[in-house]
Design a protein around this motif. Structure first.
Motif, mmCIF file in Angstrom:
data_model
loop_
_atom_site.group_PDB
_atom_site.id
_atom_site.type_symbol
_atom_site.label_atom_id
_atom_site.label_comp_id
_atom_site.label_asym_id
_atom_site.label_seq_id
_atom_site.Cartn_x
_atom_site.Cartn_y
_atom_site.Cartn_z
ATOM 1 N N LEU A 50 45.364 46.952 43.157
ATOM 2 C CA LEU A 50 45.615 45.733 42.386
ATOM 3 C C LEU A 50 46.222 46.024 41.011
ATOM 4 N N LEU A 51 45.648 47.003 40.307
ATOM 5 C CA LEU A 51 46.056 47.267 38.927
ATOM 6 C C LEU A 51 47.503 47.750 38.821
ATOM 7 N N THR A 52 48.043 48.334 39.890
ATOM 8 C CA THR A 52 49.401 48.892 39.805
ATOM 9 C C THR A 52 50.429 48.059 40.566
ATOM 10 N N ALA A 222 38.079 52.180 46.768
ATOM 11 C CA ALA A 222 37.706 53.252 45.826
ATOM 12 C C ALA A 222 38.062 52.845 44.398
ATOM 13 N N PHE A 223 39.206 52.180 44.225
ATOM 14 C CA PHE A 223 39.588 51.705 42.886
ATOM 15 C C PHE A 223 38.535 50.733 42.343
ATOM 16 N N PHE A 224 38.070 49.803 43.184
ATOM 17 C CA PHE A 224 37.052 48.852 42.718
ATOM 18 C C PHE A 224 35.733 49.565 42.408
ATOM 19 N N HIS A 230 33.144 52.671 35.592
ATOM 20 C CA HIS A 230 33.642 53.653 34.622
ATOM 21 C C HIS A 230 33.705 53.085 33.192
ATOM 22 N N SER A 231 34.425 51.971 33.021
ATOM 23 C CA SER A 231 34.585 51.407 31.677
ATOM 24 C C SER A 231 33.252 50.909 31.134
ATOM 25 N N SER A 232 32.416 50.352 32.030
ATOM 26 C CA SER A 232 31.127 49.828 31.570
ATOM 27 C C SER A 232 30.233 50.949 31.054
ATOM 28 N N ALA A 233 30.233 52.097 31.749
ATOM 29 C CA ALA A 233 29.381 53.219 31.316
ATOM 30 C C ALA A 233 29.832 53.700 29.927
ATOM 31 N N THR A 347 44.612 40.743 33.571
ATOM 32 C CA THR A 347 43.312 40.491 32.917
ATOM 33 C C THR A 347 42.173 41.004 33.786
ATOM 34 N N CYS A 348 41.205 41.644 33.128
ATOM 35 C CA CYS A 348 40.084 42.276 33.836
ATOM 36 C C CYS A 348 39.289 41.269 34.673
ATOM 37 N N PHE A 349 39.021 41.629 35.917
ATOM 38 C CA PHE A 349 38.171 40.816 36.796
ATOM 39 C C PHE A 349 36.710 40.819 36.322
ATOM 40 N N ILE A 353 31.395 39.377 33.881
ATOM 41 C CA ILE A 353 30.222 40.116 34.384
ATOM 42 C C ILE A 353 29.760 41.115 33.317
ATOM 43 N N ALA A 354 30.696 41.881 32.753
ATOM 44 C CA ALA A 354 30.311 42.919 31.787
ATOM 45 C C ALA A 354 30.029 42.331 30.405
ATOM 46 N N GLY A 355 30.881 41.389 29.964
ATOM 47 C CA GLY A 355 30.781 40.910 28.585
ATOM 48 C C GLY A 355 30.040 39.599 28.418
ATOM 49 N N THR A 371 26.359 42.262 31.700
ATOM 50 C CA THR A 371 25.564 43.454 32.053
ATOM 51 C C THR A 371 25.324 44.366 30.852
ATOM 52 N N LEU A 372 26.303 44.474 29.955
ATOM 53 C CA LEU A 372 26.138 45.423 28.843
ATOM 54 C C LEU A 372 25.007 44.992 27.919
ATOM 55 N N THR A 373 24.982 43.704 27.572
ATOM 56 C CA THR A 373 23.921 43.212 26.693
ATOM 57 C C THR A 373 22.561 43.332 27.386
HETATM 58 C C1 HEM Z 1 33.291 47.071 29.607
HETATM 59 C C2 HEM Z 1 33.773 47.005 30.815
HETATM 60 C C3 HEM Z 1 35.233 46.845 31.167
HETATM 61 C C4 HEM Z 1 36.356 46.981 30.398
HETATM 62 C C5 HEM Z 1 36.455 47.351 28.915
HETATM 63 C C6 HEM Z 1 37.495 46.709 31.252
HETATM 64 C C7 HEM Z 1 38.821 46.719 30.840
HETATM 65 C C8 HEM Z 1 39.897 46.368 31.627
HETATM 66 C C9 HEM Z 1 41.269 46.276 31.163
HETATM 67 C C10 HEM Z 1 41.748 46.564 29.729
HETATM 68 C C11 HEM Z 1 42.045 45.914 32.212
HETATM 69 C C12 HEM Z 1 43.565 45.650 32.189
HETATM 70 C C13 HEM Z 1 44.369 46.929 32.214
HETATM 71 C C14 HEM Z 1 45.833 46.683 31.981
HETATM 72 O O1 HEM Z 1 46.291 45.584 31.633
HETATM 73 O O2 HEM Z 1 46.592 47.660 32.118
HETATM 74 C C15 HEM Z 1 41.165 45.775 33.359
HETATM 75 C C16 HEM Z 1 41.575 45.430 34.628
HETATM 76 C C17 HEM Z 1 40.714 45.307 35.703
HETATM 77 N N1 HEM Z 1 39.336 45.389 35.675
HETATM 78 FE FE1 HEM Z 1 38.175 45.814 34.095
HETATM 79 N N2 HEM Z 1 37.037 46.427 32.509
HETATM 80 C C18 HEM Z 1 35.665 46.466 32.497
HETATM 81 C C19 HEM Z 1 34.802 46.196 33.542
HETATM 82 C C20 HEM Z 1 35.196 45.831 34.804
HETATM 83 C C21 HEM Z 1 34.288 45.481 35.870
HETATM 84 C C22 HEM Z 1 32.755 45.436 35.786
HETATM 85 C C23 HEM Z 1 35.045 45.204 36.953
HETATM 86 C C24 HEM Z 1 34.498 44.767 38.273
HETATM 87 C C25 HEM Z 1 34.994 45.005 39.399
HETATM 88 C C26 HEM Z 1 36.456 45.352 36.556
HETATM 89 C C27 HEM Z 1 37.559 45.172 37.373
HETATM 90 C C28 HEM Z 1 38.880 45.179 36.953
HETATM 91 C C29 HEM Z 1 40.009 44.970 37.850
HETATM 92 C C30 HEM Z 1 39.942 44.710 39.340
HETATM 93 C C31 HEM Z 1 41.158 45.035 37.065
HETATM 94 C C32 HEM Z 1 42.609 44.892 37.538
HETATM 95 C C33 HEM Z 1 43.092 43.465 37.427
HETATM 96 C C34 HEM Z 1 44.552 43.326 37.817
HETATM 97 O O3 HEM Z 1 45.299 44.315 37.784
HETATM 98 O O4 HEM Z 1 44.985 42.200 38.151
HETATM 99 N N3 HEM Z 1 36.495 45.733 35.246
HETATM 100 N N4 HEM Z 1 39.869 46.051 32.974
#
Ligand code: HEM
Length: 421
Positions: A50-52, A222-224, A230-233, A347-349, A353-355, A371-373
């Protein structure tokens, strides 16, 4: 002199074009002419996830997967599932009286990741969780390979091995179970609502429409797994550190960590602002055009979107924007965490959930904290505090500023002033 001639030009032979400041970065992240480009270093994991993805392919994949992330899901997860997960994960650490915060953050969020991704844990044994944590940490290393300080070929090979192991041990059984359920739904012997609510089921149900082969499904799941943990930890560890430092200088706020959930959430958002998962987002221009600040880019030019500069913009966040201050007031309509969850196309999915959702809620409803709080509240309730004998260490494996280890003592009364609780 016409405006055309006073524009800057990006020079692909030298530095990539750089987009700085909040509004420019916001606009660039929403611009469909800029294509994601930070993750191709590890195509073995990230190719066409999804991200790429871009354009129509991204819109279609995002549309089917987004349905899982409606706000009711974040609330349901926070109320019904997460408290038991946290209590179960924390118990052995409480018995030991110590934990390493990044490791704990990964372990507790691996359950969230697996629930969302669609990975069953039939044993429920510690060894099974250990294996999932190790594999997912490797996926996290792959996803952030761009910033790795290790030999990139070595990491790619490790990620390939991890994907193979994950496929055999976790994905294939989860897939068989879901395929059998989807067959029964198609035959009419099972109601559609009985299908598991996760990414793997969504992908299997849509594999023909979305042109998804087995390898693609493996990479997406695997990406999900890594995206959910990862970012949450990392964010959990940064937040704890910022709070610990803040309470040393502002002891009057220490009690609020236990009594004022919305204050704690503000602290989390403030830490997220100062520590975006990546300080920059890289994109490639798909055609020639002018960036928001007027810089011309040609097709194929690299563009760096400076999220850190956006999150530190003084007119929006105040003169002390570079410092942690949970009492700051932020300009209208600007999220307190800045652009740390991205914006626009990718935008992050996991943002809600996290914030959490701050104070936005129906009347009489408890605030949705995220979840973080929730995790920090649990840690502080158990008197988590830095281990004076084992100082934290930065993660030397990446150029991103993360903590590699952050040892805490937990579960006994704090003995000295100056600790976080
Ligand atoms: C503190 C926790 C998190 C942070 C700081 C974070 C940050 C981000 C950021 C900055 C992006 C966009 C990257 C870009 O534009 O290049 C992103 C995308 C994404 N995040 Fe998170 N994330 C967090 C937690 C999560 C969680 C808990 C999930 C749950 C599955 C998640 C799933 C995703 C997915 C699927 C995308 C891709 C969306 C897309 O490409 O349309 N993230 N995240």
């Amino acid at each position: 002199m016409s405006g055309r001639f006073i524009r800057c030009f990006s020079d692909p032979m030298n530095a990539p074009a750089r987009v700085s400041g909040y509004q420019n970065a916001h606009q660039a992240l929403c611009d469909r002419r800029l294509v994601q480009s930070m993750y191709s270093e590890c195509n073995v994991l990230m190719e066409r996830v999804l991200l790429t993805l871009h354009g129509e392919a991204h819109t279609c994949r995002r549309a089917i997967e987004w349905k899982l992330f409606r706000r009711d899901f974040a609330r349901y997860y926070e109320r019904e599932v997460y408290p038991a997960t946290v209590a179960r994960t924390l118990a052995p650490y409480l018995a030991r009286g110590r934990l390493d915060l990044p490791e704990f953050g990964f372990r507790v969020n691996i359950n969230l990741s697996a629930d969302i991704a669609g990975i069953d844990r039939p044993d429920g044994a510690i060894e099974e969780t250990d294996a999932l944590v190790a594999l997912t940490r490797k996926f996290g290393e792959g996803a952030t390979l761009f910033h790795s300080t290790r030999d990139k070929d070595v990491v790619r090979n490790e990620v390939t091995d991890a994907l193979n192991e994950f496929n055999q041990r976790f994905l294939l059984p989860a897939k068989s179970r879901r395929e059998a359920l989807l067959t029964r739904i198609a035959e009419g012997s099972l109601a559609e609502e009985e299908a598991p609510r996760d990414i793997l089921t969504v992908l299997l149900a849509n594999r023909a429409d979305q042109d998804l082969d087995d390898d693609m499904i493996l990479r997406e799941v695997a990406f999900f797994m890594q995206a959910g943990s990862h970012s949450s930890a990392n964010a959990l560890t940064h937040s704890f550190h910022e709070l610990d430092q803040w309470c040393r200088g502002h002891p009057e706020d220490r009690d609020r960590l236990l009594t004022d959930d919305l204050f704690l959430q503000r602290c989390v958002h403030e830490s997220l602002r100062l520590h975006p998962a990546s300080p920059v987002a890289w994109r490639t221009a798909s055609e020639a055009f002018a960036l928001p600040d007027g810089t011309d880019v040609a097709e194929g030019d690299s563009v760096v979107i400076d999220l850190m500069s956006a999150n530190l913009e003084e007119p929006l966040f105040g003169e002390d924007a570079a410092h942690f201050n949970p009492h700051r007031s932020v300009a209208d309509r600007i999220p307190p965490f800045g652009l740390s969850f991205g914006i626009g196309i990718h935008t992050c999915f996991g943002r809600d959930i996290a914030g959490g959702l701050g104070n936005a809620r129906a009347e009489g409803e408890a605030p949705h904290l995220g979840t973080l709080t929730n995790l920090l509240r649990n840690l502080f309730q158990h008197h988590a505090r830095p281990d004076p004998a084992n100082p934290p260490l930065v993660d030397a494996g990446t150029e991103r500023h993360n903590w590699g280890s952050y040892p805490l003592l937990i579960g006994q009364e704090p003995d000295t002033a100056g600790t976080a609780t």
